[in-house]
Write a protein that holds these residues in place. Structure first.
Motif, PDB file in Angstrom:
ATOM      1  N   LYS A 219     -44.963  -1.107 -25.887  1.00 28.05           N
ATOM      2  CA  LYS A 219     -44.883  -2.318 -26.710  1.00 28.05           C
ATOM      3  C   LYS A 219     -43.645  -2.299 -27.595  1.00 28.05           C
ATOM      4  CE  LYS A 219     -47.432  -5.131 -30.048  1.00 28.05           C
ATOM      5  NZ  LYS A 219     -48.662  -5.263 -30.856  1.00 28.05           N
ATOM      6  N   GLN A 242     -38.856  -7.588 -22.710  1.00 30.74           N
ATOM      7  CA  GLN A 242     -39.588  -6.784 -23.693  1.00 30.74           C
ATOM      8  C   GLN A 242     -41.077  -6.957 -23.473  1.00 30.74           C
ATOM      9  OE1 GLN A 242     -39.289  -8.308 -27.735  1.00 30.74           O
ATOM     10  NE2 GLN A 242     -39.344  -6.233 -28.581  1.00 30.74           N
ATOM     11  N   ASP A 244     -44.581  -7.383 -24.925  1.00 29.61           N
ATOM     12  CA  ASP A 244     -45.097  -7.807 -26.233  1.00 29.61           C
ATOM     13  C   ASP A 244     -46.521  -7.334 -26.500  1.00 29.61           C
ATOM     14  OD1 ASP A 244     -46.703  -9.391 -24.650  1.00 29.61           O
ATOM     15  OD2 ASP A 244     -45.941 -11.311 -25.400  1.00 29.61           O
ATOM     16  N   SER A 356     -36.347 -11.319 -32.980  1.00 30.97           N
ATOM     17  CA  SER A 356     -37.341 -10.299 -33.308  1.00 30.97           C
ATOM     18  C   SER A 356     -36.722  -8.917 -33.173  1.00 30.97           C
ATOM     19  CB  SER A 356     -38.551 -10.403 -32.370  1.00 30.97           C
ATOM     20  OG  SER A 356     -38.160 -10.182 -31.033  1.00 30.97           O
ATOM     21  N   SER A 358     -36.844  -5.070 -32.268  1.00 34.86           N
ATOM     22  CA  SER A 358     -37.583  -4.270 -31.297  1.00 34.86           C
ATOM     23  C   SER A 358     -37.992  -2.945 -31.929  1.00 34.86           C
ATOM     24  CB  SER A 358     -36.709  -4.017 -30.065  1.00 34.86           C
ATOM     25  OG  SER A 358     -37.373  -3.183 -29.161  1.00 34.86           O
TER      26      SER A 358
END
Length: 573
Positions: A219, A242, A244, A356, A358
């Motif tokens: 995640k 990515q 999530d 966002s 990471s």
């Protein structure tokens, strides 16, 4: 019989002398009289196996220092009934001190404790800062298994022919024509008028198949994946995806990592006139100094200006909406990696507030050795069979493991210094394979494991009719301690050079005549400042044996023994 008669005679004599004094006073005077008849001695004693058995120990050692302090006085009273007030005994005993790994999960407030506005670490520097703050009195060889959130560096991956075969198998039912084409040609067909067409959404699903198989579903972790395409001619594309927590998604922004030293040198040259100090510093050290008190400070506005200049130079044809995730090194007492998301709006890049960050959850073991926190040295898998002659990539005999590791360390760390400690992680098989840890010490030209049973010596003094253990706390200064001292003495202009040297090198310059020289009086003042911070609530009479790093032409250590008297820390002789 004679001894009993003597005590009785003395008791009657005291009673006759004090007349009608209360019994409590009589006992006090008897005790004082008896102390006067007892010897005052200063001696050494080493516990025997029989002593441990007499004290109810199952093994010839104590399981903790507190147990030793509690039980040894009883033994001394039996062994030395003729010793009185003022007597001192240096008692040596064995202590079972196995390597223990403490487990801790970092909380939201913990990140704030080292002035992190975000609830994650960006690198080892911030992790070490946290561990220093969390465990200010950590002893050499201490271990912590830490769970925390960390800024995840974007991973790069290029699809292979085998990956396209996997995509063809896994997505054959959902996209029969496109999956078959991908497997056959090793690319994604990007011609929208063809049955084998791969849209961006379809590519995300294909990349999810490969990333999940190759890395697992982590995640928050970002992957920048490069793959072959065909749009009438052969080419390549890349996409950042990515996980999530539920599925893989496409995320915006091209990853850009500062090249060292080229990009830092470029910024140093471009801003030499506007910001001479910061520009020179970034070109020299290849990181941005973000300490607001520094003469080389890079503010957020200055950083944005620098990134704009670099990106405009690198990508002159970028169009409106172009996004970059820029990774760069910063210095705030230690070097860390920061990431900023930028988007081109008009004629300038601005911070992309919708991007966002990471982050991933990570659990690792860290060890405190030689005054700092770091990961233990992991024995590589290949060494077990190639270097140690093991049949498998593990050990199954502890004594054999320690002997072979000691030899391995000597070969791989030929410049180890006397007294250096090495934390080592190794794989051990005992019905199942686990990762174990051990501390090795370099002494007299060779490495040896620090045993789980060690010999300790404590001083016991005879006071008020009983044996009392010495309360000395042994403490070795770590990285943050030198920062505490630097902050406390920052206002003293006479110490400016010495403090700057100490803060930079994490040691005290003890070369007489050197501009950064620390005299005995200066070190005493420094240790007072440190103990006021880390042991401000210490009781009167508490003692500290402090070990600190020095430079006297070579790197070594010194000790200072202090006791709290009258609210101050003074030398204890």
């Amino acid at each position: 019989m004679k001894k009993t008669f003597y005590y009785l005679t003395m008791l009657l004599g005291v009673m006759a002398f004090v007349g009608c004094n209360p019994m409590e006073d009589i006992h006090d005077e008897i005790d004082a009289e008896l102390d006067g008849q007892l010897a005052v001695a200063d001696a050494d004693y080493t516990l025997t196996e029989d002593d441990y058995e007499e004290l109810g120990q199952n093994f010839p050692n104590f399981s903790s220092l507190d147990d030793a302090k509690e039980l040894i006085p009883t033994l001394l009273s039996d062994l030395y009934p003729t010793y009185g007030a003022g007597s001192q005994l240096n008692v040596s005993f064995d202590l079972y001190d196995p390597l223990r790994v403490e487990e801790y999960t970092v909380t939201s407030s913990d990140y704030a404790s080292i002035d992190l506005s975000n609830e994650y670490f960006s690198g080892m520097g911030e992790i070490a800062d946290f561990l220093d703050a969390k465990y200010p009195q950590a002893e050499e060889g201490a271990y912590v298994k830490l769970t925390y959130m960390i800024l995840a560096e974007e991973k790069s991956y290029t699809l292979t022919d085998a990956d396209f075969d996997l995509i063809g198998e896994e997505l054959a039912d959902e996209y029969p024509d496109a999956a078959s084409s991908a497997a056959q040609y090793g690319n994604f067909d990007r011609r929208s008028d063809r049955d084998a067409y791969w849209s961006n959404e379809m590519i995300v699903k294909a990349l999810a198949v490969v990333i999940s198989e190759e890395f697992g579903d982590v995640k928050g972790q970002k992957y920048n994946v490069t793959y072959d395409i065909y749009d009438g001619s052969s080419g390549t594309e890349s996409m950042t995806v990515q996980f999530d927590g539920n599925a893989y998604i496409a995320v915006g922004g091209t990853s850009y990592e500062f090249d060292s030293p080229e990009d830092y040198d470029f910024i140093g040259a471009e801003f030499a006139e506007a910001y001479p100090g910061p520009a020179g510093n970034v070109a020299q050290y290849h990181s941005f100094d973000i300490r607001s008190t520094s003469a080389n400070y890079w503010s957020d506005a200055m950083l944005l200006e620098a990134f704009n200049t670099l990106l405009m130079e690198k990508y002159p044809d970028a169009t409106e909406g172009t996004q970059f995730e820029v990774s760069y090194a910063t210095y705030s007492g230690s070097v860390s990696t920061n990431v900023i998301s930028l988007i081109l709006q008009g004629d300038a890049y601005v911070v992309d507030t919708n991007a966002s960050v990471s982050t991933i959850e990570e659990t690792k073991v860290f060890a405190y050795t030689n005054g700092s926190w770091d990961e233990p040295f992991m024995i590589p898998d290949s060494a077990y069979t190639e270097e140690f002659g093991q049949s498998y990539s593990n050990f199954d005999d502890e004594d054999e493991a320690f002997a072979k590791i000691a030899t391995y360390l000597k070969l791989n760390f030929p410049y180890a210094e006397e007294g250096e400690m090495k934390a080592v992680a190794y794989k051990f098989y005992d019905g199942g394979t686990t990762t174990e840890y051990a501390n090795f010490l370099f002494e007299n030209g060779s490495w040896s494991v620090i045993p789980s049973v060690v010999t300790e010596t404590l001083k016991f003094g005879y006071q008020d009719g009983m044996w009392v253990p010495d309360n000395t706390i042994k403490y070795a200064l770590g990285g943050t301690d030198y920062g505490i001292i630097a902050d406390a003495l920052a206002g003293n202009a006479d110490y400016a050079t010495a403090v700057a040297s100490m803060e930079r090198y994490n040691n005290f310059d003890r070369r007489p005549g050197a501009s950064a020289y620390w005299s005995d009086e200066m070190i005493l003042e420094a240790m007072n400042a440190l103990l006021d911070e880390i042991a401000g609530g210490a009781a009167e009479g508490q003692k500290y044996l402090l070990t600190y790093d020095i430079y006297n032409g070579s790197n070594t250590t010194e000790d200072i023994y202090l006791i709290k008297q009258g609210g101050e820390w003074v030398l204890f002789e």
